[in-house]
Design an enzyme around this catalytic site. Sequence first.
Site, PDB file in Angstrom:
ATOM      1  N   HIS A  84       0.835  -1.202   0.000  1.00  0.00           N
ATOM      2  CA  HIS A  84       0.000   0.000   0.000  1.00  0.00           C
ATOM      3  C   HIS A  84       0.872   1.255   0.000  1.00  0.00           C
ATOM      4  O   HIS A  84       0.695   2.155  -0.844  1.00  0.00           O
ATOM      5  CB  HIS A  84      -0.905  -0.021   1.230  1.00  0.00           C
ATOM      6  CG  HIS A  84      -1.779   1.183   1.375  1.00  0.00           C
ATOM      7  ND1 HIS A  84      -3.104   1.185   1.040  1.00  0.00           N
ATOM      8  CD2 HIS A  84      -1.516   2.448   1.833  1.00  0.00           C
ATOM      9  CE1 HIS A  84      -3.621   2.387   1.262  1.00  0.00           C
ATOM     10  NE2 HIS A  84      -2.674   3.168   1.757  1.00  0.00           N
ATOM     11  N   GLU A  85       1.805   1.316   0.927  1.00  0.00           N
ATOM     12  CA  GLU A  85       2.631   2.525   1.028  1.00  0.00           C
ATOM     13  C   GLU A  85       3.549   2.677  -0.177  1.00  0.00           C
ATOM     14  O   GLU A  85       3.831   3.802  -0.607  1.00  0.00           O
ATOM     15  CB  GLU A  85       3.442   2.510   2.334  1.00  0.00           C
ATOM     16  CG  GLU A  85       2.587   2.512   3.604  1.00  0.00           C
ATOM     17  CD  GLU A  85       1.582   3.650   3.655  1.00  0.00           C
ATOM     18  OE1 GLU A  85       1.822   4.702   3.021  1.00  0.00           O
ATOM     19  OE2 GLU A  85       0.534   3.484   4.324  1.00  0.00           O
ATOM     20  N   HIS A 142       1.720   4.474  -2.847  1.00  0.00           N
ATOM     21  CA  HIS A 142       1.828   5.928  -2.690  1.00  0.00           C
ATOM     22  C   HIS A 142       3.178   6.422  -3.223  1.00  0.00           C
ATOM     23  O   HIS A 142       3.259   7.472  -3.879  1.00  0.00           O
ATOM     24  CB  HIS A 142       1.726   6.309  -1.217  1.00  0.00           C
ATOM     25  CG  HIS A 142       0.339   6.329  -0.666  1.00  0.00           C
ATOM     26  ND1 HIS A 142      -0.698   7.020  -1.252  1.00  0.00           N
ATOM     27  CD2 HIS A 142      -0.178   5.765   0.467  1.00  0.00           C
ATOM     28  CE1 HIS A 142      -1.794   6.876  -0.521  1.00  0.00           C
ATOM     29  NE2 HIS A 142      -1.516   6.115   0.523  1.00  0.00           N
ATOM     30  N   HIS A 150       3.226   6.805  -6.891  1.00  0.00           N
ATOM     31  CA  HIS A 150       2.494   8.009  -7.289  1.00  0.00           C
ATOM     32  C   HIS A 150       3.426   9.231  -7.252  1.00  0.00           C
ATOM     33  O   HIS A 150       3.342  10.117  -8.117  1.00  0.00           O
ATOM     34  CB  HIS A 150       1.312   8.197  -6.343  1.00  0.00           C
ATOM     35  CG  HIS A 150       0.214   9.058  -6.881  1.00  0.00           C
ATOM     36  ND1 HIS A 150      -0.936   9.314  -6.178  1.00  0.00           N
ATOM     37  CD2 HIS A 150       0.077   9.737  -8.053  1.00  0.00           C
ATOM     38  CE1 HIS A 150      -1.742  10.096  -6.894  1.00  0.00           C
ATOM     39  NE2 HIS A 150      -1.138  10.374  -8.026  1.00  0.00           N
TER      40      HIS A 150
END
Length: 675
Positions: A464-465, A468, A471
């Site tokens: 998940h991190e 990010h 991104h």
Amino acid sequence: MSNPLLDDWTTRFDLPPFDAIEDAHFEPAVETALAEARAAVERIAEDAAAPTFANTIEALESAGRRLDRVLGVFFNLAGADSNPERQRLQRVFSPMLSAYSSDVYMNEPLFQRIETVWQARDTLDLTPEQARLLLVTRRAFVRAGAELRGPARDRLRQVVERLSALGVEFTQNLLADERDWHMTLSEADLEGLPGFVVEAARAAGASLDAGGPAVTLSRSLIVPFLQFSPRRDLREQAWRAWTARGAGGGATDNRDIAREILALREERADLLGYDSFAAYKLETQMARTPEAVRDLLMQVWEPAREQAEADATRLSAMMHADGVNAELEPWDWRYYSEKRRQEEHDLDEAALKPYLQLDRMIDAAFACAHRLFGLEVAPIDVPLYHPDIRAFEVTRQGRHVGVFFGDYFARPSKRSGAWCSAFRSQGKLGGEERPVVVNVCNFAKPPEGRPALLSYDDARTLFHEFGHALHQLLSDVTYPSLSGTSVARDFVELPSQLFEHWLELPEVLAEFATHAETGEPMPRDMLDRMLAASTYDMGFQTVEYLGSALVDLEFHAGEAPEDPMAFQQEVLDGIGMPKPIAMRHATPHFAHVFAGDGYSAGYYSYMWSEVMDADAFEAFREGDGPFDTNLAARLEAEILSVGGTVEADVAYTAFRGRMPGPEALLKGRGLAPAA
């Protein structure tokens, strides 16, 4: 006296010179950089030349570059490696920065220049990104009170400055409660716990000098303890401490702070002409209105509660069969749910964890990024802010993309949770700047010489991190304030939650889920059982999340409550919250909502984004599979690279061709009705 925070950085990749930075450098550096930023803003506001996009909007974008650099270092360290001096500095900087922000946004001559450019926008031949920056800049000024006059403007300044100080106080109280509590265990108390929990408790006890193994309030330790300890009395003690953070009375109690924050937010919205703080906050989000948020959450709430209540009946029967003649309580759920998982899926987390090594899961995330986007990630040797940090250069076809830091282990100086942040954002204004990104997690640190082992949920957090981080790393815009994760709050979780899906792929796990001692891959039957259990207990997980999301929404959708704790209970009673399940984040430790404005009236964002991530991954399934490079290129082009240069719904529609409904989300959570 030289100050490394203000000097030109000659380090590799222009990284912060962590080995030269001392806490004593921060205050003079912030004061100097803040004075420079103020002077730059005044030059723009007082410019005798007619306002243009370049001399007003672009100039404002560049005005605080050195301040951004200094604060990027300070706030990352204050969150991930705090100490008393850094906490003091947070309290010092909060009113200074809030006053500076108010001075900028309420600078009338400056706003008039922005307004002049705005009114002439159709004649300026702006690029789409420039037009977007103009819109976002003007909107930020209006929403910060630039159009207010007289007492209303003065009061808004006071409200904003007070909110900033309260957010810091809330955070520091929570950190203190998490740091100061532990429960020392005797050798007898360890009975029934799997080896990895015993090891983590021994390591925690040693680091705290607790005189024996200890349970702390680190999620990576307390959750496994609640899952596996057969001692109901100790589970209750641990659970009560965990859920009482910020509500223990005394100097670190956050309940009055939460009440004041809610009242001030309501006043802020009223001063700006909004019906509620939620209406104000959601205006710039994809959801737009509190009604749209409530509609989505309640569509998911009903099937989730139904599932959770059915599960509660099963778990109660298991507990009674154990001879416990009592009602199922929140400190019982994880223990009996883990037993049930072992029965129904033949899945023992103690046997599973050796296959989920931290190092191999990091490798898996990097490998997926390579197959999807052509990224290469290699370790680099540079000065870092803590010995546990790992540093990597990210490249593509030999070209530098950015630097990635991984800060994975829990420590008392680190706030709880997991997050992605940047020491430097991507941008091209004044020259190409590549990002420096950090993922911060709170995994249990293993004893010296032993590999770090993760739960499957931990591994999902890691993916998940890193979603990010992608991104940020793949951002390709001109203006830093629009780069990377500078998007609507209910869109920012799309890339992170979407990337989690690649962890679920059997081919990824077959390669990277290897045993810590033997090196053998996870047996296929175990892998299949683990994936089959991925939606296990989803009623519980969804209900505890939605309880928090709905309380957050209702806190901000109407009149601020006099007693937030009573109001919290009123909301939970109104939706029929099952008694054995607590909110994931109760008000006194709801840092997402009260540590700052980030997720206030916005905790729903994870689910709003999940509607899109479930649908987006379906696009890969419908295409040439999860490693469809053409589709990955479109994902990068339409979403990951564009930051906030386009509206979120426009970006998603450009990728998928349409906006999704909640059906894929319900299916993905195992909550869809049977066909």
